[in-house]
Each structure stands twice: as structure tokens, then as C-alpha cells.
Design a protein around this motif. Structure first.
Motif, PDB file in Angstrom:
ATOM      1  N   LEU A 177       0.831  -1.204   0.000  1.00 60.27           N
ATOM      2  CA  LEU A 177       0.000   0.000   0.000  1.00 60.27           C
ATOM      3  C   LEU A 177       0.864   1.251   0.000  1.00 60.27           C
ATOM      4  CD1 LEU A 177      -2.971   0.987   0.185  1.00 60.27           C
ATOM      5  CD2 LEU A 177      -2.617   1.143   2.654  1.00 60.27           C
ATOM      6  N   GLN A 178       1.914   1.269   0.823  1.00 64.71           N
ATOM      7  CA  GLN A 178       2.781   2.443   0.902  1.00 64.71           C
ATOM      8  C   GLN A 178       3.595   2.628  -0.369  1.00 64.71           C
ATOM      9  OE1 GLN A 178       3.769   3.041   5.605  1.00 64.71           O
ATOM     10  NE2 GLN A 178       4.929   1.466   4.530  1.00 64.71           N
ATOM     11  N   SER A 179       3.986   1.525  -0.995  1.00 69.20           N
ATOM     12  CA  SER A 179       4.847   1.618  -2.176  1.00 69.20           C
ATOM     13  C   SER A 179       4.105   2.125  -3.400  1.00 69.20           C
ATOM     14  CB  SER A 179       5.461   0.245  -2.490  1.00 69.20           C
ATOM     15  OG  SER A 179       6.286  -0.185  -1.442  1.00 69.20           O
ATOM     16  N   GLN A 180       2.814   1.784  -3.525  1.00 66.44           N
ATOM     17  CA  GLN A 180       2.159   1.978  -4.807  1.00 66.44           C
ATOM     18  C   GLN A 180       0.883   2.798  -4.750  1.00 66.44           C
ATOM     19  OE1 GLN A 180       3.798   1.306  -7.378  1.00 66.44           O
ATOM     20  NE2 GLN A 180       5.410   0.258  -6.272  1.00 66.44           N
ATOM     21  N   SER A 181       0.693   3.592  -3.729  1.00 68.61           N
ATOM     22  CA  SER A 181      -0.484   4.458  -3.679  1.00 68.61           C
ATOM     23  C   SER A 181      -0.192   5.756  -4.413  1.00 68.61           C
ATOM     24  CB  SER A 181      -0.885   4.748  -2.226  1.00 68.61           C
ATOM     25  OG  SER A 181      -1.308   3.580  -1.585  1.00 68.61           O
ATOM     26  N   ALA A 182      -0.585   5.830  -5.669  1.00 69.09           N
ATOM     27  CA  ALA A 182      -0.324   7.025  -6.477  1.00 69.09           C
ATOM     28  C   ALA A 182      -1.220   8.169  -6.013  1.00 69.09           C
ATOM     29  CB  ALA A 182      -0.574   6.728  -7.952  1.00 69.09           C
ATOM     30  N   VAL A 183      -0.591   9.294  -5.682  1.00 71.21           N
ATOM     31  CA  VAL A 183      -1.345  10.448  -5.192  1.00 71.21           C
ATOM     32  C   VAL A 183      -2.312  10.954  -6.256  1.00 71.21           C
ATOM     33  CG1 VAL A 183      -1.105  12.855  -4.484  1.00 71.21           C
ATOM     34  CG2 VAL A 183       0.420  11.125  -3.541  1.00 71.21           C
ATOM     35  N   GLU A 184      -1.879  10.937  -7.529  1.00 69.64           N
ATOM     36  CA  GLU A 184      -2.672  11.540  -8.601  1.00 69.64           C
ATOM     37  C   GLU A 184      -3.851  10.693  -9.054  1.00 69.64           C
ATOM     38  OE1 GLU A 184       0.581  11.402  -8.517  1.00 69.64           O
ATOM     39  OE2 GLU A 184       1.208  13.492  -8.460  1.00 69.64           O
ATOM     40  N   ASP A 185      -3.866   9.401  -8.751  1.00 63.87           N
ATOM     41  CA  ASP A 185      -4.917   8.509  -9.240  1.00 63.87           C
ATOM     42  C   ASP A 185      -6.186   8.702  -8.418  1.00 63.87           C
ATOM     43  OD1 ASP A 185      -6.384   6.440 -10.385  1.00 63.87           O
ATOM     44  OD2 ASP A 185      -4.649   5.114 -10.514  1.00 63.87           O
ATOM     45  N   SER A 186      -7.305   8.887  -9.081  1.00 63.23           N
ATOM     46  CA  SER A 186      -8.574   9.076  -8.375  1.00 63.23           C
ATOM     47  C   SER A 186      -9.327   7.767  -8.170  1.00 63.23           C
ATOM     48  CB  SER A 186      -9.464  10.060  -9.138  1.00 63.23           C
ATOM     49  OG  SER A 186      -9.761   9.576 -10.432  1.00 63.23           O
ATOM     50  N   ILE A 187      -8.892   6.694  -8.804  1.00 63.70           N
ATOM     51  CA  ILE A 187      -9.527   5.387  -8.629  1.00 63.70           C
ATOM     52  C   ILE A 187      -8.682   4.567  -7.668  1.00 63.70           C
ATOM     53  CG2 ILE A 187     -10.402   3.322  -9.769  1.00 63.70           C
ATOM     54  CD1 ILE A 187     -11.790   5.959 -10.572  1.00 63.70           C
ATOM     55  N   LYS A 188      -9.247   4.287  -6.500  1.00 61.93           N
ATOM     56  CA  LYS A 188      -8.492   3.591  -5.467  1.00 61.93           C
ATOM     57  C   LYS A 188      -9.395   2.623  -4.714  1.00 61.93           C
ATOM     58  CE  LYS A 188      -5.367   7.518  -4.795  1.00 61.93           C
ATOM     59  NZ  LYS A 188      -4.844   8.535  -3.877  1.00 61.93           N
ATOM     60  N   PRO A 189      -8.814   1.539  -4.167  1.00 67.44           N
ATOM     61  CA  PRO A 189      -9.628   0.627  -3.358  1.00 67.44           C
ATOM     62  C   PRO A 189      -9.923   1.223  -1.987  1.00 67.44           C
ATOM     63  CG  PRO A 189      -7.347  -0.085  -3.392  1.00 67.44           C
ATOM     64  CD  PRO A 189      -7.433   1.077  -4.326  1.00 67.44           C
ATOM     65  N   VAL A 190     -11.115   0.932  -1.494  1.00 67.93           N
ATOM     66  CA  VAL A 190     -11.549   1.412  -0.188  1.00 67.93           C
ATOM     67  C   VAL A 190     -12.207   0.249   0.542  1.00 67.93           C
ATOM     68  CG1 VAL A 190     -13.089   2.997   1.034  1.00 67.93           C
ATOM     69  CG2 VAL A 190     -11.889   3.766  -1.031  1.00 67.93           C
ATOM     70  N   PHE A 191     -11.934   0.102   1.818  1.00 65.51           N
ATOM     71  CA  PHE A 191     -12.537  -0.965   2.621  1.00 65.51           C
ATOM     72  C   PHE A 191     -13.925  -0.524   3.071  1.00 65.51           C
ATOM     73  CE2 PHE A 191     -13.225  -3.373   6.558  1.00 65.51           C
ATOM     74  CZ  PHE A 191     -12.946  -4.660   6.115  1.00 65.51           C
ATOM     75  N   LYS A 192     -14.920  -1.333   2.724  1.00 67.86           N
ATOM     76  CA  LYS A 192     -16.299  -0.997   3.059  1.00 67.86           C
ATOM     77  C   LYS A 192     -17.107  -2.271   3.243  1.00 67.86           C
ATOM     78  CE  LYS A 192     -20.218   1.798   1.460  1.00 67.86           C
ATOM     79  NZ  LYS A 192     -20.750   2.656   0.377  1.00 67.86           N
ATOM     80  N   ASP A 193     -17.809  -2.363   4.367  1.00 65.31           N
ATOM     81  CA  ASP A 193     -18.694  -3.499   4.651  1.00 65.31           C
ATOM     82  C   ASP A 193     -17.976  -4.834   4.509  1.00 65.31           C
ATOM     83  OD1 ASP A 193     -20.773  -1.709   5.076  1.00 65.31           O
ATOM     84  OD2 ASP A 193     -21.442  -1.789   2.995  1.00 65.31           O
ATOM     85  N   GLY A 194     -16.763  -4.912   5.007  1.00 61.93           N
ATOM     86  CA  GLY A 194     -16.073  -6.184   5.074  1.00 61.93           C
ATOM     87  C   GLY A 194     -15.268  -6.576   3.867  1.00 61.93           C
ATOM     88  N   SER A 195     -15.186  -5.733   2.846  1.00 62.80           N
ATOM     89  CA  SER A 195     -14.391  -6.062   1.659  1.00 62.80           C
ATOM     90  C   SER A 195     -13.870  -4.775   1.026  1.00 62.80           C
ATOM     91  CB  SER A 195     -15.231  -6.853   0.648  1.00 62.80           C
ATOM     92  OG  SER A 195     -16.351  -6.096   0.228  1.00 62.80           O
ATOM     93  N   PHE A 196     -12.922  -4.953   0.089  1.00 66.14           N
ATOM     94  CA  PHE A 196     -12.352  -3.815  -0.630  1.00 66.14           C
ATOM     95  C   PHE A 196     -13.034  -3.659  -1.982  1.00 66.14           C
ATOM     96  CE2 PHE A 196      -9.001  -4.861   2.361  1.00 66.14           C
ATOM     97  CZ  PHE A 196      -8.562  -3.605   2.771  1.00 66.14           C
TER      98      PHE A 196
END
Length: 436
Positions: free
Chosen positions: A29-48
Motif C-alpha cells: 500500500l505504501q509503495s504503490q499508492s499514487a497520489v494523482e490517481d482518483s480510482i483507489k480501493p476502499v474498505f467498506k462493509d467487510g471487503s475492498f
């Protein structure tokens, strides 16, 4: 051979410790979280789920046990207990079996690493590439040396063909990368390239060293120099980006919008290239300054000067239900479910007939006291997950109806406390339900 984005899978044994209480790989997660990308995984209701963080809308229908941000339009995910790669359309890119849960993946700048596997994955043409066909860059290696005669410092430039020597002319060398030298002359700091051409003049009282290098390359976007009371942030071409009174503690990597993190009174804020400094909210930030942490919650740091949640975590959380399913290669199976009020058991020997008993309050409280979330998350990170006879055990911890599965845990491999927790679960199965 055409150039392609390559994922390299090699022998890797980096196993997260039980102190890492997140049900995902924080290194990836720390290595590849691009600041500029607006599409990202989010944890919600038990899954990503992959979400557009600008409007909160889900962009892929699939839900994942683990999911990491896109890297060159490819993301690592875990789906049905298997790691894989997906593109932005949600299409799985690997059709062969990857290592089991005990071998988590790891990113290392253009490389996807799995333990016990070694091959390339060409992301553009979506096929496996023999290691011998990979194109290697003609990288340079810079190394400082000190002249015994003058006491000055110089550096050597070595590549695959030859070695060049820059004469000793520096009072000190602060940082070296593949292409640049950060040095001091006559008590002033400046920047040169590897041909000793001045990029930023020696006119500054202080300078920030380069970030931690990867493969002798530095990926930070900006350089920091101080003159009197102000800090000046440049790009690698020597262009002034920002003049500010704020000194960053960590310069950002990979982002063209984030200068870095500023620390004040034990808290961190983000300094953007337009000079905006956000509120001091974070307890700490990642070394790439793309993630912020408030307590145990993880947030993305975004290019539009916002923060958005990736995962919310409570280390003290307990369970409200536990289920255990045991499957033997010889045909035997059993299912045990425990909650505060009822213990339910069924197995193949009774042809699925359900047995119910009231939960022993003392045993339930003992389970509750022994349970450690960090240890439980850590169960999946070490050892063989099967018994000697090949029996698989699936344990699921439920909290507010959300299941967080672990596959064939080894209750004895993490800590004495989790071992006692496992023994008590077995006692529920063997004595609390089946036997009177």
C-alpha cells in the motif's frame, strides 16, 4: 524486444510480523499508492471495492478480500483466497495458480514479488516473459571518495562499460543518486549532475538529503534548500517550484503535487506545490508521503489537497460470532458456530444433523479475553496452514455481521495467547458440543 511494463516475481520471504494488525500488506500500500490517481480501493462493509474517491462511486462490481492501488493500470488483489492482478476493467490477468496465503505479494518499484515464484509478467501484452529476455537499463552507480592529499571529496561514476572519476572539489557530499550529487562547497549547498554540471548553484545554507534510494535511484520529485529563513523547493532540472517558510520532514516520492510532510508539535501536515499547507492531522505519514495515519485509520493523501479513507481499524475490537469449518481429505467435515448464547455443531458423521447447546458464559468470556486481533491477523503470515493429515480448517471471526476469514490457521505459531485461544476453540468443538 518491445518495452513493456514488467512485473517480476522472485524468491521473497518478507513475512509481516504479528504486530501488523492490518488485514492487508502495508508495504504494498505504501509503495504503490499514487497520489494523482482518483480510482483507489476502499474498505467498506467487510471487503475492498475500487472507488472513485472524487465522488465516492464504485467503479468495479467485484469485491476483494485485499486490494491495492493501480500501478501502471494494474492492481494486486486477493479474490476467493487467491492473489491475482486486475486491470482497470476488473479483468483478471493471471490464469495460473499463485502461491497460497502464506506467501503474500510485495511491490518493489516495477516488480511484483511472490515467494517461491520467479517469472516476469508483461503487463502490456499480458503474457509471461522469460527472465533472459528482460531489458535492463544502463544504470550508473555513483560513489564518493575522499582525497588523502587535500581532504576534499569527489565521486566516481561507474556503469556497465567504464568508470569515470570526478576530481575532489567538495567540502562534503551529502547525497548521491544515479544522476545527481548533492554537495557543499565553501559552506554553501548546491546540486550537480553526474557530469559535474551545476543544476542548483552553491548559494544555500542548508539542504535536505535525498530520500532512501531504491536500486541506486531516487524517486522524490523535489529538492529542498534553505536560505536565511525560507525554504526553496526545486525540481531536478533546477526550476524553482515553491518558496516557503516551512521545512518538510519527509520529501514526497512519485508525486508532482505533494512537496512533502511538515511536522509540528508531534503531528504531520502536507505541503503542496502551490504553497497550501493543510491542517496538522496525521500522527505519522508513509515514507512516500502518499498515506497518512490517524490513530489506526489509514488515509490516502490526494493531489487535490484532500484525504480519503482506505481502511478504518480498531485494535481493541472483539467478535460477536466465530465459525470453524474442518474439511478432511478423507471425506470428514464439521462445522462449529459459537456466539454469546448458542453453540451449534454438525458434521458428516451425523449426516449434517445439527446439535445446539447453550454457550457456557465462563468459556465465552475466556475466549473473549484471549482473543487478540493482531495475533489473529498475523495467523495467515507464517507456517503451513494444514494439519499433518492434510485437513483444512477455516476460521471466520464475525464482527457486526462482517466476516473476516482466515484459511487453515496455525494456532501454535504466533503466540502463547493465540495458542490458548485455539485450544479453547477445539474444546468447544470436542467437549462443549459433541460430548456431554
Amino acid at each position: 524486444m518491445k518495452r513493456s511494463i514488467v512485473f517480476f516475481i522472485i524468491l521473497f520471504s518478507d513475512i509481516l510480523s504479528a504486530q501488523d494488525c492490518y488485514p492487508f500488506n502495508l508495504n504494498i500500500l505504501q509503495s504503490q499508492s499514487a497520489v494523482e490517481d482518483s480510482i483507489k480501493p476502499v474498505f467498506k462493509d467487510g471487503s475492498f471495492v475500487f472507488t472513485n474517491i472524487l465522488n465516492g462511486r464504485k467503479v468495479l462490481d467485484k469485491k476483494f478480500q485485499e486490494a491495492y492501488p493501480f500501478f501502471h493500470n494494474i492492481a494486486i488483489v486477493k479474490f476467493n483466497d487467491q492473489y491475482n492482478l486486475v486491470d482497470r476493467e476488473g479483468v483478471f490477468l493471471i490464469d495460473k495458480n499463485l502461491p497460497d496465503e502464506s506467501n503474500r505479494p510485495h511491490y518493489s518499484r516495477n516488480m511484483l514479488v511472490f515467494r517461491d515464484f520467479q517469472y516476469f509478467y508483461g503487463a502490456q501484452n499480458k503474457e509471461y516473459v522469460p527472465a533472459s529476455e528482460r531489458e535492463y537499463s544502463k544504470s550508473k552507480f555513483l560513489e564518493a571518495y575522499k582525497s588523502e592529499e587535500s581532504g576534499k571529496y569527489g565521486f566516481t561514476v561507474t556503469d556497465r562499460f567504464n568508470k569515470e572519476i570526478c576530481p575532489p572539489m567538495y567540502d562534503s557530499i551529502i547525497s548521491l543518486s544515479e544522476n545527481f550529487v548533492l554537495a557543499r562547497i565553501d559552506k554553501k549547498y548546491g546540486l550537480e549532475n553526474n557530469t559535474a554540471h551545476t543544476v542548483i548553484p552553491y548559494d544555500y545554507d542548508e539542504a535536505l538529503p535525498f530520500n532512501k534510494e531504491q536500486n541506486n535511484q531516487v524517486h522524490q520529485q523535489f529538492l529542498g534548500f534553505k536560505k536565511r529563513k525560507n525554504w526553496f523547493y526545486f525540481d531536478w532540472n533546477g526550476n524553482l517550484i515553491l518558496k516557503s517558510k516551512h521545512e518538510v520532514s519527509v520529501l514526497s516520492n512519485y508525486s508532482g503535487d505533494v512537496i512533502g510532510a511538515v511536522k509540528k508539535n508531534g503531528k504531520f501536515s502536507i505541503l503542496y506545490r502551490n504553497g497550501v499547507l493543510k491542517d496538522f492531522l496525521f500522527d505519522h505519514v508513509s515514507e512516500n508521503v502518499n498515506l497518512g495515519f490517524i490513530g489506526n485509520d489509514v488515509y490516502y493523501i490526494n493531489s487535490n489537497q484532500t484525504m480519503s479513507a482506505y481502511y478504518s481499524y480498531d485494535p481493541e475490537q472483539k467478535f460477536d460470532k466465530i465459525s470453524i469449518r474442518e474439511v478432511s481429505p478423507f471425506g470428514y467435515w464439521s462445522e462449529l458456530t459459537i456466539d454469546k448464547n448458542t453453540v451449534t455443531f454438525k458434521d458428516s458423521e451425523s449426516k449434517g444433523k445439527m446439535v445446539e447447546k447453550k454457550t457456557d458464559p465462563k468459556a465465552w468470556m475466556k475466549l473473549y479475553e484471549l482473543f487478540c486481533w493482531c495475533d489473529y491477523i498475523g495467523l495467515g503470515e507464517s507456517g503451513n496452514r494444514t494439519k499433518v493429515d492434510g485437513t483444512d480448517i477455516f476460521v471466520r471471526i464475525y464482527k457486526d455481521g462482517i466476516s473476516i476469514p482466515k484459511y487453515t490457521p496455525n494456532f501454535y505459531g504466533v503466540s502463547e495467547k493465540i495458542g490458548d485461544f485455539g485450544n479453547l476453540l477445539m474444546n468447544f468443538r470436542e467437549r462443549g458440543v459433541v460430548k456431554d
